[in-house]
Design a protein around this motif. Structure first.
Motif, PDB file in Angstrom:
ATOM      1  N   LYS A 141       0.817  -1.222   0.000  1.00  0.00           N
ATOM      2  CA  LYS A 141       0.000   0.000   0.000  1.00  0.00           C
ATOM      3  C   LYS A 141       0.847   1.266   0.000  1.00  0.00           C
ATOM      4  O   LYS A 141       0.352   2.335  -0.332  1.00  0.00           O
ATOM      5  CB  LYS A 141      -0.983   0.008   1.171  1.00  0.00           C
ATOM      6  CG  LYS A 141      -0.361   0.151   2.545  1.00  0.00           C
ATOM      7  CD  LYS A 141      -1.483   0.232   3.579  1.00  0.00           C
ATOM      8  CE  LYS A 141      -0.902   0.123   4.975  1.00  0.00           C
ATOM      9  NZ  LYS A 141      -1.933  -0.168   5.954  1.00  0.00           N
ATOM     10  N   SER A 142       2.116   1.143   0.361  1.00  0.00           N
ATOM     11  CA  SER A 142       2.956   2.340   0.391  1.00  0.00           C
ATOM     12  C   SER A 142       3.589   2.644  -0.971  1.00  0.00           C
ATOM     13  O   SER A 142       4.268   3.643  -1.140  1.00  0.00           O
ATOM     14  CB  SER A 142       4.057   2.169   1.439  1.00  0.00           C
ATOM     15  OG  SER A 142       5.051   1.278   0.951  1.00  0.00           O
ATOM     16  N   LEU A 143       3.369   1.761  -1.939  1.00  0.00           N
ATOM     17  CA  LEU A 143       4.009   1.966  -3.244  1.00  0.00           C
ATOM     18  C   LEU A 143       3.184   2.893  -4.136  1.00  0.00           C
ATOM     19  O   LEU A 143       1.962   2.894  -4.068  1.00  0.00           O
ATOM     20  CB  LEU A 143       4.159   0.622  -3.974  1.00  0.00           C
ATOM     21  CG  LEU A 143       4.970  -0.464  -3.293  1.00  0.00           C
ATOM     22  CD1 LEU A 143       4.899  -1.740  -4.124  1.00  0.00           C
ATOM     23  CD2 LEU A 143       6.410  -0.047  -3.093  1.00  0.00           C
ATOM     24  N   PRO A 144       3.845   3.658  -4.988  1.00  0.00           N
ATOM     25  CA  PRO A 144       3.103   4.454  -5.968  1.00  0.00           C
ATOM     26  C   PRO A 144       2.365   3.528  -6.944  1.00  0.00           C
ATOM     27  O   PRO A 144       2.771   2.381  -7.149  1.00  0.00           O
ATOM     28  CB  PRO A 144       4.192   5.226  -6.721  1.00  0.00           C
ATOM     29  CG  PRO A 144       5.442   5.045  -5.960  1.00  0.00           C
ATOM     30  CD  PRO A 144       5.296   3.825  -5.119  1.00  0.00           C
ATOM     31  N   LEU A 145       1.303   4.072  -7.532  1.00  0.00           N
ATOM     32  CA  LEU A 145       0.450   3.268  -8.402  1.00  0.00           C
ATOM     33  C   LEU A 145       1.210   2.567  -9.529  1.00  0.00           C
ATOM     34  O   LEU A 145       0.978   1.402  -9.819  1.00  0.00           O
ATOM     35  CB  LEU A 145      -0.646   4.163  -8.997  1.00  0.00           C
ATOM     36  CG  LEU A 145      -1.725   3.435  -9.784  1.00  0.00           C
ATOM     37  CD1 LEU A 145      -2.611   2.630  -8.857  1.00  0.00           C
ATOM     38  CD2 LEU A 145      -2.557   4.420 -10.586  1.00  0.00           C
ATOM     39  N   GLY A 146       2.144   3.292 -10.131  1.00  0.00           N
ATOM     40  CA  GLY A 146       2.903   2.715 -11.231  1.00  0.00           C
ATOM     41  C   GLY A 146       3.683   1.472 -10.803  1.00  0.00           C
ATOM     42  O   GLY A 146       3.747   0.478 -11.521  1.00  0.00           O
ATOM     43  N   PHE A 147       4.269   1.532  -9.607  1.00  0.00           N
ATOM     44  CA  PHE A 147       4.993   0.385  -9.051  1.00  0.00           C
ATOM     45  C   PHE A 147       4.055  -0.794  -8.850  1.00  0.00           C
ATOM     46  O   PHE A 147       4.372  -1.924  -9.191  1.00  0.00           O
ATOM     47  CB  PHE A 147       5.570   0.748  -7.668  1.00  0.00           C
ATOM     48  CG  PHE A 147       6.923   1.388  -7.708  1.00  0.00           C
ATOM     49  CD1 PHE A 147       7.139   2.539  -8.434  1.00  0.00           C
ATOM     50  CD2 PHE A 147       7.984   0.844  -6.996  1.00  0.00           C
ATOM     51  CE1 PHE A 147       8.370   3.142  -8.462  1.00  0.00           C
ATOM     52  CE2 PHE A 147       9.236   1.434  -7.017  1.00  0.00           C
ATOM     53  CZ  PHE A 147       9.432   2.583  -7.747  1.00  0.00           C
ATOM     54  N   LYS A 148       2.897  -0.473  -8.262  1.00  0.00           N
ATOM     55  CA  LYS A 148       1.931  -1.531  -7.960  1.00  0.00           C
ATOM     56  C   LYS A 148       1.526  -2.264  -9.218  1.00  0.00           C
ATOM     57  O   LYS A 148       1.422  -3.482  -9.246  1.00  0.00           O
ATOM     58  CB  LYS A 148       0.670  -0.916  -7.344  1.00  0.00           C
ATOM     59  CG  LYS A 148       0.768  -0.626  -5.876  1.00  0.00           C
ATOM     60  CD  LYS A 148      -0.600  -0.207  -5.378  1.00  0.00           C
ATOM     61  CE  LYS A 148      -0.459   0.612  -4.119  1.00  0.00           C
ATOM     62  NZ  LYS A 148      -1.694   1.278  -3.743  1.00  0.00           N
ATOM     63  N   GLN A 149       1.294  -1.486 -10.259  1.00  0.00           N
ATOM     64  CA  GLN A 149       0.851  -2.053 -11.517  1.00  0.00           C
ATOM     65  C   GLN A 149       1.889  -3.025 -12.079  1.00  0.00           C
ATOM     66  O   GLN A 149       1.568  -4.125 -12.504  1.00  0.00           O
ATOM     67  CB  GLN A 149       0.639  -0.910 -12.508  1.00  0.00           C
ATOM     68  CG  GLN A 149      -0.467  -1.139 -13.463  1.00  0.00           C
ATOM     69  CD  GLN A 149      -1.696  -0.386 -13.025  1.00  0.00           C
ATOM     70  OE1 GLN A 149      -1.642   0.379 -12.071  1.00  0.00           O
ATOM     71  NE2 GLN A 149      -2.804  -0.615 -13.693  1.00  0.00           N
ATOM     72  N   LYS A 150       3.136  -2.583 -12.058  1.00  0.00           N
ATOM     73  CA  LYS A 150       4.216  -3.446 -12.550  1.00  0.00           C
ATOM     74  C   LYS A 150       4.311  -4.710 -11.726  1.00  0.00           C
ATOM     75  O   LYS A 150       4.465  -5.809 -12.242  1.00  0.00           O
ATOM     76  CB  LYS A 150       5.558  -2.711 -12.434  1.00  0.00           C
ATOM     77  CG  LYS A 150       5.823  -1.751 -13.547  1.00  0.00           C
ATOM     78  CD  LYS A 150       7.231  -1.200 -13.378  1.00  0.00           C
ATOM     79  CE  LYS A 150       7.461  -0.048 -14.323  1.00  0.00           C
ATOM     80  NZ  LYS A 150       8.678   0.687 -14.003  1.00  0.00           N
TER      81      LYS A 150
END
Lengths: 253, 334
Positions: A141-150
């Protein structure tokens, strides 16, 4: 293990697939094949039947009629084996936010029956490849959206499935991340993974090897983006889509 | 007087020690200078104005701060600093007055699922002390499309119909300003076009519209837009002006092997950026290379080079940027 499909180059094959809910025909007699390593774009307006069709292909819903195999397994008789052989990612559900990056990988790897040693090794490789080593111990949950997506995409192919289903994977992400994401999709196909993807971004339809467009439960067009543009005398895929989807009679729009 | 006037608005949801930022504006005294200019003083906020009768678009990805901004302007949450007025009313002091005169369609469907189409509309009309009949003219074009289903529960409607009902409910009290938070997210391209058609008609009736969207192609349908990322505006202007201000040279390239083309372009040091764009790859290179720089890139040189390293049917041409090109260009330099 079940009997694998005879043709190893075909990962998805469906014939006359139909799903009815009461007297409503959500998916109406669709037939198509997807080849190994292909990026197959599955387009359609809201309510055209994409989600229902995709659920059948993932072994989550038994068709009313027709036949089909996914990853060599029968969609009527072997849905559990199908589930083991595919990956799935959607914009809505990706990972467990309250688990760390490596914990998500361990969890999903474990669910798909990978052993601890392989999970550990593949986690190490993935962190290096994504340049994620500093994020390994962070909560998702602390990751930016772009990171999460990858990461979500990497999780969906972590167990090296034969085919991965991506349901609007790039909704809402910024334009650069969206394009980086497609570069990851190409990487996956280079590893022999077949990609079945839905999207509302028509520029992304151009990145697919072949595209099908559903209208009112039926597949109204299926070909490479270049051929479809020729066939419909359109300058881009958006025009192709607009021409076809405007014919829809279902009262969804 | 502007219909919407926003000055230095700032809100951060992570006031704890996590160091993270989520909201709008720029975190004060941030140590993370990876993508920022140095800060002056406390919480640099965002500012913009919207004229009467304008369609103003807030364009950016998820997590950019669009919804935070909408919630502050519709008086649902408080900003930490800065001011905002709607029709001259302050969002903090005069919140009651604002609630009477704005229509708000939140990103998540928020009508009563257990009420029918008709009951929902009647409910919202009643809450605002009016009747469906009184303002029927305003919603007529939209409502007639769902009227055949007026006895159906809202929860049983399809996505497109829900969207139309939500818009009707947001309009039933004849608001002066309409706030639409991502009304077209997850909606197919045909329905999106249709929705924007409805917005143009509403503007003709004098309603001011603030609308947010992650779809860059919708920018051209707005009178003015603000491009937003990480809580900050990259640019505010008319779409046409933003396009005319594109800072680099922009080319579209094609060859028979597109994946390899992208890889090869990425390796080329004179290419500033290269990204897939539909059926071609968009390349940027600096607009004004140093004079006499023999290494500066030209279409001719690049075509020859790519052909030499094995590409067939190389085709490069200069093109007009789209708003998406502008967004990418601006967010990379930020």
């Amino acid at each position: 293990m079940g009997v694998r499909g005879l043709n190893m180059d075909t990962v998805i094959k469906v014939e006359n697939l139909t799903k009815r809910f009461g007297n409503f025909t959500a998916v109406d007699n669709i037939s198509f094949e997807v080849k190994r390593g292909e990026i197959f774009g599955f387009l359609g307006a809201n309510g055209a039947g994409k989600t229902t069709a995709m659920r059948m292909l993932c072994g989550l819903s038994i068709p009313t009629e027709g036949k089909g195999t996914v990853a060599g397994y029968d969609i009527f008789k072997q849905p559990e084996l199908i589930k083991k052989s595919i990956g799935y990612m959607s914009q809505k559900f990706s990972m467990y936010e309250d688990l760390k990056v490596w914990e998500n990988l361990e969890l999903f790897g474990g669910i798909y029956g990978m052993n601890d040693k392989v999970i550990k090794q593949k986690t190490d490789e993935l962190m290096i490849k994504l340049n994620f080593e500093d994020e390994r111990d962070k909560l998702v949950k602390s990751l930016p959206l772009g990171f999460k997506q990858k990461l979500a995409f990497s999780v969906s192919i972590f167990h090296q499935p034969q085919v991965v289903f991506l349901d609007e994977p790039t909704g809402g992400v910024d334009p650069i991340t969206r394009r980086r994401f497609w570069e990851m999709i190409y990487d996956a196909t280079a590893q022999g993974i077949t990609v079945f993807v839905t999207t509302h971004y028509m520029d992304e339809a151009e990145y697919c090897d072949r595209v099908s467009i559903m209208v009112d439960g039926r597949i109204e067009a299926l070909d490479s983006p270049d051929n479809l543009k020729k066939q419909f005398n359109a300058k881009n895929m958006d025009e192709v889509f607009q021409q076809l989807a405007r014919k829809a009679k279902r009262v969804d729009n | 007087m502007y219909t919407i006037e926003v000055k230095n608005l700032y809100k951060n949801y992570y006031s704890d020690k996590s160091g993270k930022f989520a909201g709008i504006g720029k975190k004060p005294n941030t140590e993370d200078d990876s993508n920022s200019v140095p800060l002056q003083g406390l919480g640099a906020g965002i500012s913009f104005d919207v004229n009467r009768g304008e369609i103003f678009g807030i364009i950016g990805p998820d997590g950019a701060g669009k919804t935070t901004l909408f919630r502050i302007l519709t008086t649902l949450i408080l900003a930490e600093s800065g001011t905002a007025t709607i029709d001259g009313f302050d969002v903090v002091k005069d919140y009651k007055e604002i609630r009477k005169r704005v229509g708000y369609m939140p990103g998540r469907f928020s009508l009563y699922q257990d009420l029918t189409v008709e009951e929902n509309l009647e409910f919202f009309a009643t809450v605002f002390n009016t009747t469906i009949e009184e303002n029927y003219e305003l919603i007529k074009d939209i409502y007639v499309q769902i009227e055949p289903f007026k006895k159906r529960r809202a929860g049983k409607l399809s996505g497109g119909m829900k969207q139309k009902l939500a818009l009707s409910c947001a309009l039933i009290h004849k608001p002066s300003v309409l706030f639409l938070d991502e009304p077209t997210t997850g909606v197919d391209p045909v329905s999106r076009k249709e929705f924007w058609g409805m917005l143009q008609k509403l503007r003709e009736q004098g309603i001011t519209i603030l609308v947010s969207t992650p779809y860059m192609d919708e920018a051209s349908l707005c009178d003015r837009i603000a491009l937003i990322q990480n809580g900050q505006f990259l640019k505010i202007d008319t779409p046409q002006y933003i396009v005319s201000q594109f800072a680099d040279v922009l080319w579209a390239a094609k060859s028979d092997t597109m994946h390899k083309l992208l890889e090869d372009l990425r390796k080329d040091e004179q290419v500033k950026s290269s990204f897939a764009f539909g059926d071609s790859i968009h390349i940027t290179s600096p607009l004004n290379p140093p004079e006499g720089d023999l290494n500066s890139l030209s279409i001719d040189k690049l075509t020859k080079y790519l052909t030499k390293i094995g590409h067939k049917n190389v085709e490069i041409k200069e093109i007009e940027p789209t708003i998406e090109d502008c967004f990418m260009n601006l967010s990379q330099t930020k």
